[in-house]
Design a protein around this motif. Structure first.
Motif, mmCIF file in Angstrom:
data_model
loop_
_atom_site.group_PDB
_atom_site.id
_atom_site.type_symbol
_atom_site.label_atom_id
_atom_site.label_comp_id
_atom_site.label_asym_id
_atom_site.label_seq_id
_atom_site.Cartn_x
_atom_site.Cartn_y
_atom_site.Cartn_z
ATOM 1 N N HIS A 235 0.974 -1.223 0.035
ATOM 2 C CA HIS A 235 0.155 0.115 -0.046
ATOM 3 C C HIS A 235 0.871 1.326 -0.062
ATOM 4 N N PHE A 236 1.847 1.096 0.901
ATOM 5 C CA PHE A 236 2.709 2.588 0.977
ATOM 6 C C PHE A 236 3.888 2.538 0.254
ATOM 7 N N GLY A 237 4.343 1.330 -0.182
ATOM 8 C CA GLY A 237 5.521 1.363 -1.183
ATOM 9 C C GLY A 237 6.842 0.777 -0.142
ATOM 10 N N GLU A 238 7.727 0.014 -0.699
ATOM 11 C CA GLU A 238 8.878 -0.538 -0.140
ATOM 12 C C GLU A 238 9.932 0.665 0.411
ATOM 13 N N GLU A 239 9.807 1.752 -0.176
ATOM 14 C CA GLU A 239 11.053 2.795 0.201
ATOM 15 C C GLU A 239 10.832 3.169 1.547
ATOM 16 N N ILE A 240 9.836 3.076 1.925
ATOM 17 C CA ILE A 240 9.469 3.928 3.239
ATOM 18 C C ILE A 240 9.702 2.785 4.562
ATOM 19 N N MET A 241 9.691 1.559 4.448
ATOM 20 C CA MET A 241 9.648 0.437 5.160
ATOM 21 C C MET A 241 10.836 0.825 6.565
ATOM 22 N N ASP A 242 11.912 0.880 5.975
ATOM 23 C CA ASP A 242 13.014 1.097 6.852
ATOM 24 C C ASP A 242 12.690 2.030 7.833
ATOM 25 N N ASP A 243 12.509 3.293 7.356
ATOM 26 C CA ASP A 243 12.478 4.447 8.107
ATOM 27 C C ASP A 243 11.170 4.329 9.003
ATOM 28 N N LEU A 244 9.956 3.714 8.491
ATOM 29 C CA LEU A 244 8.815 3.505 9.296
ATOM 30 C C LEU A 244 8.892 2.614 10.592
ATOM 31 N N PHE A 245 9.645 1.559 10.305
ATOM 32 C CA PHE A 245 9.866 0.756 11.411
ATOM 33 C C PHE A 245 10.883 1.087 12.487
ATOM 34 N N SER A 246 11.889 2.016 12.007
ATOM 35 C CA SER A 246 12.812 2.671 12.906
ATOM 36 C C SER A 246 11.951 3.497 13.704
ATOM 37 N N ARG A 247 11.095 4.287 13.248
ATOM 38 C CA ARG A 247 10.193 5.032 14.244
ATOM 39 C C ARG A 247 9.375 4.374 15.045
ATOM 40 N N PHE A 248 8.919 3.185 14.439
ATOM 41 C CA PHE A 248 8.067 2.317 15.330
ATOM 42 C C PHE A 248 8.874 1.759 16.386
ATOM 43 N N THR A 249 10.050 1.612 16.280
ATOM 44 C CA THR A 249 10.870 0.820 17.328
ATOM 45 C C THR A 249 10.825 1.893 18.374
ATOM 46 N N GLU A 250 11.133 2.914 18.220
ATOM 47 C CA GLU A 250 11.168 4.342 19.072
ATOM 48 C C GLU A 250 9.992 4.419 19.974
ATOM 49 N N LYS A 251 8.816 4.299 19.205
ATOM 50 C CA LYS A 251 7.599 4.378 19.882
ATOM 51 C C LYS A 251 7.219 3.237 20.825
ATOM 52 N N VAL A 252 7.739 2.250 20.440
ATOM 53 C CA VAL A 252 7.589 1.037 21.250
ATOM 54 C C VAL A 252 8.439 0.982 22.340
ATOM 55 N N MET A 253 9.720 1.627 22.384
ATOM 56 C CA MET A 253 10.367 1.685 23.287
ATOM 57 C C MET A 253 9.941 2.636 24.289
ATOM 58 N N THR A 254 9.234 3.488 24.018
ATOM 59 C CA THR A 254 8.542 4.770 25.009
ATOM 60 C C THR A 254 7.385 4.083 25.464
#
Length: 257
Positions: free
Chosen positions: A236-255
């Protein structure tokens, strides 16, 4: 004498074209044998097994049935009207209608699942079913909500079009134990013998007595969610944003942990 059902297992199926070639050859051989015996060929159930690193996604995509019966997003959210703005799943900001739409879709899907399994199972047979669920369906606390927030951040930075986010809804619902019980009893295809709830943390190591590493835990949860959700998100969103998306997601999970 041929049975009505034939089960085969490929214990090293791989993910290339040879996988389905083998199954196809089996079907042709069984059909030929059935023709010689002047009878209908049996139903074939193929178990495809390989190492965890095998690319099963590409294998499933080569099956016509993979496209014919995809996971279903609630019908009420597919009208073109944005009902769950800024979210990809049930979230604390979702209106009541979104909760109801997800449950209604689960009710339809689970009822059909129970009916179909009851027609396949042997007389007096049983089924053990494991379901990923929620403690309270009206009080979401889901890592999918955190992933939605990460996508919202990328919308604010113009990295993801807002319309892309608003048009995406996960085809998933985590029922409560009571919802599962109620639907099984209403369907009347099975008698519920036992229902157990296992309350699990996002990271099973969160309750260790040793020093807890938030960064390690956040990466563990992020990798787990990525292994499940990336195929849908990438489509849906494209492969090019996956690394950035899950890096941000990791930060939110840590919080959150």
């Amino acid at each position: 004498m041929l049975s009505e059902f034939l089960k085969v297992a490929d214990l090293g199926c791989s993910s290339g074209s040879n996988t389905l070639t083998v199954v196809s050859q089996m079907l042709e051989a069984v059909a030929a044998a059935s023709g010689r015996m002047n009878r209908q060929p049996p139903a074939l159930l193929a178990f495809l097994n390989d190492l965890p690193g095998n690319d099963f996604n590409s294998l499933f995509k080569s099956l016509p049935s993979f496209y014919e019966e995809p996971p279903l997003v609630p019908q009420e959210l597919e009208t073109g009207e944005v009902l769950n703005k800024g979210n990809i799943y049930i979230a604390k900001t979702s209106p009541h209608g979104v909760f109801k739409a997800y449950f209604n879709q689960f009710e339809r899907d689970f009822t059909l699942f129970l009916k179909s399994r009851s027609e396949e199972i042997v007389p007096r047979g049983g089924m053990v079913l494991t379901v990923t669920g929620s403690m309270r369906s009206d009080d979401p606390c889901s890592y999918w909500e955190l992933l939605g927030r990460a996508l919202n951040d990328m919308v604010l930075e113009s990295l993801v079009p807002e319309a892309k986010l608003d048009s995406f809804n996960l085809p998933y619902y985590g029922p409560t134990a009571e919802e599962v019980r109620r639907l099984i009893e209403a369907q009347e295809c099975f008698i519920l013998k036992r229902l157990e709830v296992f309350n699990m943390e996002w990271d099973p190591d969160m309750n260790r007595e040793e020093v807890f590493d938030e960064q390690e835990s956040g990466k563990f949860v992020s990798d787990m969610v990525r292994s499940v959700g990336e195929p849908l998100l990438k489509h849906h969103f494209g492969e090019e944003i996956m690394d950035d998306l899950f890096s941000r997601f990791t930060e939110k999970v840590m919080t959150a942990v």
